[in-house]
Design an enzyme around this catalytic site. Sequence first.
Site, PDB file in Angstrom:
ATOM      1  N   GLY A 243       0.766  -1.244   0.000  1.00 57.12           N
ATOM      2  CA  GLY A 243       0.000   0.000   0.000  1.00 57.12           C
ATOM      3  C   GLY A 243       0.792   1.286   0.000  1.00 57.12           C
ATOM      4  N   PRO A 278       4.478  -5.215  -0.648  1.00 59.49           N
ATOM      5  CA  PRO A 278       4.455  -4.021  -1.497  1.00 59.49           C
ATOM      6  C   PRO A 278       4.343  -4.379  -2.974  1.00 59.49           C
ATOM      7  CG  PRO A 278       6.696  -4.487  -0.818  1.00 59.49           C
ATOM      8  CD  PRO A 278       5.819  -5.506  -0.130  1.00 59.49           C
ATOM      9  N   ARG A 280       3.054  -1.516  -5.804  1.00 56.72           N
ATOM     10  CA  ARG A 280       3.317  -0.262  -6.518  1.00 56.72           C
ATOM     11  C   ARG A 280       4.681   0.340  -6.176  1.00 56.72           C
ATOM     12  NH1 ARG A 280      -0.977   3.065  -7.968  1.00 56.72           N
ATOM     13  NH2 ARG A 280      -2.210   2.012  -6.378  1.00 56.72           N
ATOM     14  N   ARG A 316      -5.398   3.306 -15.856  1.00 59.67           N
ATOM     15  CA  ARG A 316      -5.515   4.059 -14.608  1.00 59.67           C
ATOM     16  C   ARG A 316      -6.151   5.440 -14.803  1.00 59.67           C
ATOM     17  NH1 ARG A 316      -1.991   5.495 -11.544  1.00 59.67           N
ATOM     18  NH2 ARG A 316      -3.027   4.814  -9.646  1.00 59.67           N
ATOM     19  N   TYR A 320      -9.514   5.658 -12.688  1.00 61.61           N
ATOM     20  CA  TYR A 320      -9.471   6.418 -11.426  1.00 61.61           C
ATOM     21  C   TYR A 320      -9.269   7.910 -11.647  1.00 61.61           C
ATOM     22  CZ  TYR A 320      -7.645   1.784 -10.030  1.00 61.61           C
ATOM     23  OH  TYR A 320      -7.418   0.448  -9.856  1.00 61.61           O
ATOM     24  N   CYS A 346     -12.507   3.731 -29.121  1.00 58.36           N
ATOM     25  CA  CYS A 346     -13.796   4.399 -29.295  1.00 58.36           C
ATOM     26  C   CYS A 346     -14.510   4.562 -27.963  1.00 58.36           C
ATOM     27  CB  CYS A 346     -14.642   3.610 -30.282  1.00 58.36           C
ATOM     28  SG  CYS A 346     -13.821   3.520 -31.864  1.00 58.36           S
ATOM     29  N   GLU A 347     -13.951   5.364 -27.090  1.00 56.21           N
ATOM     30  CA  GLU A 347     -14.537   5.695 -25.787  1.00 56.21           C
ATOM     31  C   GLU A 347     -14.083   7.107 -25.461  1.00 56.21           C
ATOM     32  OE1 GLU A 347     -16.057   3.605 -23.316  1.00 56.21           O
ATOM     33  OE2 GLU A 347     -15.709   1.637 -24.201  1.00 56.21           O
TER      34      GLU A 347
HETATM   35  C1  LIG Z   1      -3.714  -8.127  -0.411  1.00 55.61           C
HETATM   36  C2  LIG Z   1      -2.889  -7.124  -1.116  1.00 55.61           C
HETATM   37  N1  LIG Z   1      -1.574  -7.040  -0.843  1.00 55.61           N
HETATM   38  C3  LIG Z   1      -0.767  -6.154  -1.458  1.00 55.61           C
HETATM   39  C4  LIG Z   1      -1.263  -5.283  -2.396  1.00 55.61           C
HETATM   40  C5  LIG Z   1      -0.305  -4.348  -3.044  1.00 55.61           C
HETATM   41  O1  LIG Z   1      -0.666  -3.051  -2.906  1.00 55.61           O
HETATM   42  P1  LIG Z   1       0.285  -1.881  -3.381  1.00 55.61           P
HETATM   43  O2  LIG Z   1       0.543  -2.062  -4.824  1.00 55.61           O
HETATM   44  O3  LIG Z   1      -0.525  -0.683  -3.080  1.00 55.61           O
HETATM   45  O4  LIG Z   1       1.517  -1.969  -2.557  1.00 55.61           O
HETATM   46  C6  LIG Z   1      -2.633  -5.292  -2.694  1.00 55.61           C
HETATM   47  C7  LIG Z   1      -3.236  -4.300  -3.626  1.00 55.61           C
HETATM   48  O5  LIG Z   1      -3.702  -3.262  -3.119  1.00 55.61           O
HETATM   49  C8  LIG Z   1      -3.466  -6.247  -2.047  1.00 55.61           C
HETATM   50  O6  LIG Z   1      -4.757  -6.322  -2.331  1.00 55.61           O
HETATM   51  N1  LIG Z   2      -5.032  -1.047  -9.694  1.00 56.27           N
HETATM   52  C1  LIG Z   2      -4.910   0.008  -8.741  1.00 56.27           C
HETATM   53  C2  LIG Z   2      -4.491  -0.434  -7.405  1.00 56.27           C
HETATM   54  C3  LIG Z   2      -5.299  -1.538  -6.860  1.00 56.27           C
HETATM   55  C4  LIG Z   2      -4.519  -2.256  -5.860  1.00 56.27           C
HETATM   56  C5  LIG Z   2      -4.845  -3.697  -5.828  1.00 56.27           C
HETATM   57  N2  LIG Z   2      -5.375  -4.131  -4.569  1.00 56.27           N
HETATM   58  C6  LIG Z   2      -4.104   1.157  -9.285  1.00 56.27           C
HETATM   59  O1  LIG Z   2      -3.782   1.184 -10.411  1.00 56.27           O
HETATM   60  O2  LIG Z   2      -3.814   2.098  -8.610  1.00 56.27           O
END
Ligand SMILES: Cc1ncc(COP(=O)(O)O)c(C=O)c1O
Ligand SMILES: N[C@@H](CCCC[NH3+])C(=O)O
Length: 418
Positions: A243, A278, A280, A316, A320, A346-347
């Site tokens: 996260g 982790p 992202r 994304r 979002y 086409c959106e």
């Molecule tokens: C259970 C779980 N662990 C880890 C992650 C990885 O999250 P992030 O990419 O935000 O670190 C996610 C996606 O949010 C998740 O659903």
């Molecule tokens: N897919 C999302 C994050 C979701 C995380 C998965 N639990 C993004 O692009 O930011």
Amino acid sequence: MTFFSRKNGVLHAEAVALSSIAARFGTPTYVYSRAALEAAYGEFRDALAAHPAGAGGLVCYAVKANSNLGILSLFARLGAGFDIVSGGELERVLAAGAEAGKVVFSGVGKTEAEMARALEVGIRCFNVESVPELDRLNAVAVRLGKKAPLSLRVNPNVDAKTHPYISTGLKQNKFGVAYEDALALYRRAASLPGIEVTGIDCHIGSQLLDASPFAEALDKVLALVDQLAAAGIRLHHIDLGGGLGIRYLDEAPPRVADYLTPLLQKLEGRGLQVILEPGRRLVGNAGLLLTKIEYLKPGEEKNFAIVDAAMNDLMRPALYDAYHDIVEVAPGNAAKASYSIVGPICESGDFLGHGRELAVVPGDLLAVMSAGAYGFSMSSNYNTRPRAAEVMVDGDQVHLVRRRETVAELFALESPLP
Ligand SMILES: Cc1ncc(COP(=O)(O)O)c(C=O)c1O
Ligand SMILES: N[C@@H](CCCC[NH3+])C(=O)O
């Protein structure tokens, strides 16, 4: 150190000009930097190693963020474990050389077949998210004559202060078991013949820019760990989830050590192995999407730069309203103007960015930055568009880690009516 930087005005990935990657592999192409991936992983490894409570900790990369085998194999070699959410991701990490004993399995909808396969290869732990899932896991394990290692994903009802679509730790979210129910559920789990209770898990959302919700969630989880100990249920590990956010524009996410050290301080002396998930933060800023301008379309209200990447390549922004920086690969001589960067789909939601000041002409290359996470892995073939190629730059070398799909491959599994 910056892994994407300009040399003589031209944007490079490590030592390689993006223009040479476009010439060799075409566009759109995802470009990853090996050094950036290694550096991001190193921040987690070092922050764990710097604190006694982090010793022996395990970084389980969340595969969903980017599941390319090139990236998975690199993390496996660095010693990472993996957080998976499907049988498909399990096969991917095994194919990439992962140790099954370093794999944790999250997700609310695990099938019997997925559980059986994960038990067969001997994963580290199932992060279980509901009562029926617990019962199903027990039944599958008993049938196979095994004990399933289990942690419950506890929903601590903490506000992660992030986009509502990617917040997962609130009561109204589908994830995890309710905090109030966790103790009873652990008791039940401990009594089941096919289950071995090993840990506890918590993941409250994605792209967190403030460390305080992590601490708040951990306090709640630790209160539960104490109640469990009082009930005679001792845990071996605590999984703090993923996260941690990254910078897309001007955000100031905490440094890995600044987020992790206060959490490790809370864990001191408890003898719990720390697991992190982790996604992202490990890959997001290590990748970009390279695209070419096909047309410039001036308009009364807006100018459009129509590029060869689209929402199917990077969803994304459409999903979002997420911001990704979009920059010229080489300095242009054209006059600067404000553009909406859009794809050919086409959106009306098919955009990569709005109101971007660029000095460009058709044929110019653009780089969509910070696209290493949830970029390719969320891409689709909408409009029968072959998905982008993916390359990994390593110094002055470029490895093709996924070739571009061909159109024929896109309908190879289909049949006209006889
Ligand atoms: C259970 C779980 N662990 C880890 C992650 C990885 O999250 P992030 O990419 O935000 O670190 C996610 C996606 O949010 C998740 O659903
Ligand atoms: N897919 C999302 C994050 C979701 C995380 C998965 N639990 C993004 O692009 O930011």
